[in-house]
Design a protein around this motif. Structure first.
Motif, PDB file in Angstrom:
ATOM      1  N   ALA A   1       0.808  -1.225   0.000  1.00  0.00           N
ATOM      2  CA  ALA A   1       0.000   0.000   0.000  1.00  0.00           C
ATOM      3  C   ALA A   1       0.835   1.266   0.000  1.00  0.00           C
ATOM      4  CB  ALA A   1      -0.939   0.012   1.205  1.00  0.00           C
ATOM      5  N   VAL A   2       2.095   1.182   0.427  1.00  0.00           N
ATOM      6  CA  VAL A   2       2.892   2.393   0.592  1.00  0.00           C
ATOM      7  C   VAL A   2       3.132   3.099  -0.742  1.00  0.00           C
ATOM      8  CG1 VAL A   2       5.143   1.263   0.341  1.00  0.00           C
ATOM      9  CG2 VAL A   2       4.917   3.334   1.775  1.00  0.00           C
ATOM     10  N   LYS A   3       3.093   2.354  -1.817  1.00  0.00           N
ATOM     11  CA  LYS A   3       3.328   2.956  -3.128  1.00  0.00           C
ATOM     12  C   LYS A   3       2.301   4.044  -3.434  1.00  0.00           C
ATOM     13  CE  LYS A   3       4.552   0.206  -6.385  1.00  0.00           C
ATOM     14  NZ  LYS A   3       4.574  -0.826  -7.462  1.00  0.00           N
ATOM     15  N   GLU A   4       1.060   3.846  -2.958  1.00  0.00           N
ATOM     16  CA  GLU A   4      -0.003   4.807  -3.234  1.00  0.00           C
ATOM     17  C   GLU A   4      -0.417   5.608  -1.993  1.00  0.00           C
ATOM     18  OE1 GLU A   4      -3.185   2.563  -4.899  1.00  0.00           O
ATOM     19  OE2 GLU A   4      -2.122   2.153  -6.778  1.00  0.00           O
ATOM     20  N   LEU A   5       0.307   5.451  -0.892  1.00  0.00           N
ATOM     21  CA  LEU A   5      -0.026   6.181   0.327  1.00  0.00           C
ATOM     22  C   LEU A   5       0.043   7.682   0.067  1.00  0.00           C
ATOM     23  CD1 LEU A   5      -0.685   5.504   3.334  1.00  0.00           C
ATOM     24  CD2 LEU A   5       1.716   6.014   3.814  1.00  0.00           C
ATOM     25  N   ALA A   6      -1.018   8.397   0.429  1.00  0.00           N
ATOM     26  CA  ALA A   6      -1.121   9.821   0.100  1.00  0.00           C
ATOM     27  C   ALA A   6      -1.463  10.641   1.341  1.00  0.00           C
ATOM     28  CB  ALA A   6      -2.177  10.024  -0.982  1.00  0.00           C
ATOM     29  N   PHE A   7      -1.538  11.941   1.147  1.00  0.00           N
ATOM     30  CA  PHE A   7      -1.788  12.905   2.219  1.00  0.00           C
ATOM     31  C   PHE A   7      -2.967  12.496   3.099  1.00  0.00           C
ATOM     32  CE2 PHE A   7      -4.108  16.931   3.303  1.00  0.00           C
ATOM     33  CZ  PHE A   7      -3.225  17.386   4.270  1.00  0.00           C
ATOM     34  N   ARG A   8      -2.691  12.360   4.388  1.00  0.00           N
ATOM     35  CA  ARG A   8      -3.673  12.055   5.431  1.00  0.00           C
ATOM     36  C   ARG A   8      -4.370  10.703   5.288  1.00  0.00           C
ATOM     37  NH1 ARG A   8      -6.707  17.814   6.950  1.00  0.00           N
ATOM     38  NH2 ARG A   8      -4.924  18.738   8.029  1.00  0.00           N
TER      39      ARG A   8
END
Length: 230
Positions: free
Chosen positions: A172-179
């Motif tokens: 999931a970290v590849k697409e982890l975004a703001f907040r």
């Protein structure tokens, strides 16, 4: 009005019964008897209270198998309630312990012994990502990495930091975004992707809090690694 003898007998019995019940209530008598029981001569058995559900380590619903570590991760709620990391019924990270911070909250654990190695927070909104890189690069083989987000965990992430988390088993970290809310358990040297990861996207249409998604909660059992051969 004169009462007939049978009726007077009934009245006397009722008065005696209610007087006895009142005395029992006031002076601690056997409360398992009722008015009906006085006349029938039977005694009600006290009802059994429902047994309390057993509590297992970190609040799990079932115990972990031998040579497994019980854990529970809770991400922060908005920017108000801090995250929690529990391992083997010991709170490693929490607001009560005063060791949480905005961004990424990480606990390192020895994957062979289950011993806590270190906890640290990294501000991913206004901090320096180089501190996170220096923390992740030298991890030893078999080290378990527990991660719980708080507020914003992604703004300062760069390509290298995301790659390092991917090497620990994150998808999931590849697409982890703001907040976004994020909880994750990985390991240095993992061969497959980690089964212990959740991400909740920050979306105006589905956010539980104004400007933030809901908090995530994840628990499970992690097998200890056998000692590395020298």
């Amino acid at each position: 009005i004169l009462l007939t003898a049978p009726l007077r007998g009934v009245v006397v019995l009722l008065l005696v019964g209610f007087t006895w019940l009142l005395a029992s209530a006031l002076f601690g008598g056997d409360s398992s008897l009722s008015v009906r029981n006085i006349f029938t001569g039977t005694k009600e058995e006290p009802t059994q209270s429902e047994p309390r559900p057993r509590r297992y380590k970190c609040g799990l619903s079932a115990p972990c198998p031998p040579k497994h570590l019980a854990f529970r991760l809770v991400s922060g709620a908005a920017n108000v309630i801090g995250p929690k990391i529990c391992l083997e019924d010991k709170m490693l990270v929490s607001s009560v312990k005063n060791n949480v911070g905005r961004g990424l909250n990480i606990a390192l654990v020895n994957g062979v012994t289950g011993e806590l190695l270190e906890t640290k927070t990294f501000d991913m909104w206004a901090g320096d990502v180089s501190n996170l890189l220096k923390f992740l690069r030298p991890l030893h083989e078999g080290t378990l990495v527990f991660v719980a987000s708080f507020d914003d965990a992604a703004t300062k992430l760069n390509d290298e930091s995301r790659r390092l988390f991917e090497e620990l088993g994150s998808t999931a970290v590849k697409e982890l975004a703001f907040r976004d809310s994020w909880v994750f358990v990985g390991a240095k040297g993992i061969e497959n992707k980690s089964p212990f990861e959740q991400r909740m996207k920050n979306s105006k249409s589905s956010n539980k809090y104004e400007g933030w998604p809901e908090s995530l909660e994840m628990d499970g059992c992690i097998p200890l690694r056998p000692p590395l051969e020298s």
